[in-house]
Write a protein that holds these residues in place. Sequence first.
Motif, PDB file in Angstrom:
ATOM      1  N   ALA A  56       3.658  56.891  96.434  1.00  0.00           N
ATOM      2  CA  ALA A  56       4.784  57.298  95.661  1.00  0.00           C
ATOM      3  C   ALA A  56       5.841  56.904  96.423  1.00  0.00           C
ATOM      4  CB  ALA A  56       4.576  58.740  95.409  1.00  0.00           C
ATOM      5  N   GLY A  57       5.978  56.943  97.885  1.00  0.00           N
ATOM      6  CA  GLY A  57       7.065  56.304  98.510  1.00  0.00           C
ATOM      7  C   GLY A  57       7.630  54.924  98.172  1.00  0.00           C
ATOM      8  N   ILE A  58       6.618  54.107  97.796  1.00  0.00           N
ATOM      9  CA  ILE A  58       6.974  52.723  97.832  1.00  0.00           C
ATOM     10  C   ILE A  58       7.353  52.586  96.108  1.00  0.00           C
ATOM     11  CG2 ILE A  58       5.975  50.409  97.724  1.00  0.00           C
ATOM     12  CD1 ILE A  58       3.919  51.391  99.827  1.00  0.00           C
ATOM     13  N   VAL A  59       6.384  53.109  95.104  1.00  0.00           N
ATOM     14  CA  VAL A  59       6.498  52.797  93.780  1.00  0.00           C
ATOM     15  C   VAL A  59       7.834  53.451  93.119  1.00  0.00           C
ATOM     16  CG1 VAL A  59       4.180  52.632  93.424  1.00  0.00           C
ATOM     17  CG2 VAL A  59       5.130  54.757  92.772  1.00  0.00           C
ATOM     18  N   SER A  60       8.460  54.466  93.929  1.00  0.00           N
ATOM     19  CA  SER A  60       9.622  55.155  93.374  1.00  0.00           C
ATOM     20  C   SER A  60      10.817  54.473  94.158  1.00  0.00           C
ATOM     21  CB  SER A  60       9.580  56.747  93.718  1.00  0.00           C
ATOM     22  OG  SER A  60       9.626  56.915  95.081  1.00  0.00           O
ATOM     23  N   SER A  61      10.656  53.541  94.923  1.00  0.00           N
ATOM     24  CA  SER A  61      11.792  52.866  95.702  1.00  0.00           C
ATOM     25  C   SER A  61      11.762  51.321  95.545  1.00  0.00           C
ATOM     26  CB  SER A  61      11.548  53.199  97.292  1.00  0.00           C
ATOM     27  OG  SER A  61      12.316  52.272  97.937  1.00  0.00           O
ATOM     28  N   HIS A  62      12.964  51.011  94.951  1.00  0.00           N
ATOM     29  CA  HIS A  62      13.330  49.706  94.566  1.00  0.00           C
ATOM     30  C   HIS A  62      13.235  48.697  95.992  1.00  0.00           C
ATOM     31  CE1 HIS A  62      15.509  46.124  93.894  1.00  0.00           C
ATOM     32  NE2 HIS A  62      15.102  45.947  92.719  1.00  0.00           N
ATOM     33  N   GLY A  63      13.672  49.220  96.844  1.00  0.00           N
ATOM     34  CA  GLY A  63      13.803  48.382  98.212  1.00  0.00           C
ATOM     35  C   GLY A  63      12.371  48.315  98.866  1.00  0.00           C
ATOM     36  N   GLU A  64      11.685  49.528  98.930  1.00  0.00           N
ATOM     37  CA  GLU A  64      10.291  49.404  99.468  1.00  0.00           C
ATOM     38  C   GLU A  64       9.326  48.681  98.687  1.00  0.00           C
ATOM     39  OE1 GLU A  64       8.194  51.458 103.229  1.00  0.00           O
ATOM     40  OE2 GLU A  64      10.057  52.283 102.473  1.00  0.00           O
ATOM     41  N   THR A  65       9.355  48.747  97.501  1.00  0.00           N
ATOM     42  CA  THR A  65       8.478  48.076  96.609  1.00  0.00           C
ATOM     43  C   THR A  65       8.518  46.595  96.918  1.00  0.00           C
ATOM     44  OG1 THR A  65       8.718  49.545  94.835  1.00  0.00           O
ATOM     45  CG2 THR A  65       8.091  47.099  93.994  1.00  0.00           C
ATOM     46  N   LEU A  66       9.687  45.926  97.180  1.00  0.00           N
ATOM     47  CA  LEU A  66       9.906  44.449  97.639  1.00  0.00           C
ATOM     48  C   LEU A  66       9.355  44.478  99.305  1.00  0.00           C
ATOM     49  CD1 LEU A  66      13.224  43.828  96.199  1.00  0.00           C
ATOM     50  CD2 LEU A  66      11.159  43.096  95.162  1.00  0.00           C
ATOM     51  N   PHE A  67       9.804  45.199 100.027  1.00  0.00           N
ATOM     52  CA  PHE A  67       9.553  45.303 101.296  1.00  0.00           C
ATOM     53  C   PHE A  67       8.006  45.209 101.762  1.00  0.00           C
ATOM     54  CE2 PHE A  67       8.751  47.040 105.624  1.00  0.00           C
ATOM     55  CZ  PHE A  67       9.774  46.104 106.477  1.00  0.00           C
ATOM     56  N   ALA A  68       7.207  46.239 101.006  1.00  0.00           N
ATOM     57  CA  ALA A  68       5.944  46.670 101.330  1.00  0.00           C
ATOM     58  C   ALA A  68       5.177  45.410 101.067  1.00  0.00           C
ATOM     59  CB  ALA A  68       5.409  47.612 100.485  1.00  0.00           C
ATOM     60  N   LEU A  69       5.268  44.412 100.193  1.00  0.00           N
ATOM     61  CA  LEU A  69       4.285  43.331  99.939  1.00  0.00           C
ATOM     62  C   LEU A  69       5.014  42.013 100.334  1.00  0.00           C
ATOM     63  CD1 LEU A  69       3.045  44.176  96.254  1.00  0.00           C
ATOM     64  CD2 LEU A  69       1.927  44.546  98.570  1.00  0.00           C
ATOM     65  N   ASP A  70       6.290  41.820 100.410  1.00  0.00           N
ATOM     66  CA  ASP A  70       7.094  40.757 100.635  1.00  0.00           C
ATOM     67  C   ASP A  70       7.631  40.236 102.172  1.00  0.00           C
ATOM     68  OD1 ASP A  70       6.444  40.543  97.953  1.00  0.00           O
ATOM     69  OD2 ASP A  70       8.814  40.469  97.272  1.00  0.00           O
ATOM     70  N   SER A  71       7.720  41.299 102.973  1.00  0.00           N
ATOM     71  CA  SER A  71       8.443  41.235 104.055  1.00  0.00           C
ATOM     72  C   SER A  71       7.521  40.648 105.135  1.00  0.00           C
ATOM     73  CB  SER A  71       9.102  42.577 104.353  1.00  0.00           C
ATOM     74  OG  SER A  71       9.513  42.456 105.993  1.00  0.00           O
TER      75      SER A  71
END
Length: 282
Positions: A182-197
């Motif tokens: 939930a901390g990822i899916v509700s966050s625009h920034g972490e949605t990108l960071f978690a998979l792309d960074s």
Amino acid sequence: MRDSAPSPDWTIPQDWAHFTATDHRVWDHLFDRQTRLLPGRVAPEFLDGLKRLDLTRPGVPDFARLNDELMALTGWQVVAVPGLVPDAVFFDHLANRRFPAGNFIRRPDQLDYLQEPDVFHDVFGHVPLLAHPAFADYMQAYGRGGLRALEYGAIDRLSRLYWYTVEFGLIRSEQGLAIYGAGIVSSHGETLFALDSASPNRLGWTLERVLKTPYRIDDFQQNYFVIASFDQLLKVTLETDFGPFYQRLAGDRDIPIAAILADDVVFTRGDQSHVAGVRQPA
């Protein structure tokens, strides 16, 4: 948001009418931004939950309507609380298939960061997966485990399990790694960071590994742990006797937060290039 508990279990009436037109616009903006970003990145079960719970309706969800749908699917309900609740109260709610959700929403100037979980994080982030039977059962098992952890003084250990699964978990899918926490899916920034960074480690999940690994609350994560399936997560949780497990781990040192061990399953060896000091979006 109220300052004190209005009842022994901290629940309050949602009073859906108290949400303003601005509140509903904030929800709609956040919902639109995330649902545009998530396809191809999030576990299919999450998108299925959004659809089955009819969360695409505009505005902050009315819990009475939402609970009719959720109860019919998995026997869960969402209850309104004024904010963060004590550990024992939180665990008791989960153990009885009730998910406590903050009864407020961030202001328009807080879209990318909020320190305390609001109704968008709690409902958009958490509730869709409660429509999935295995994950719904896992959440109840976690609540029961939390009540037992209180007896062992092991909340610090058990909180890591919640953090690295419910809040910031990754899962293997047919398309590759996907987010579900939930901390990822509700966050625009972490949605990108978690998979792309290139910065974070992405490691295979094991119960002992996550219970021994600290986490960050002030920035994007340095580690994400990848489960094989929600069935795996539920099975390990149900089949583990946590009492002896806590006793065995009591004398062990924590694993340094960004360390990679020789027996880790490594999906991505991060370069840890993301520097601390950037606040983690809510």
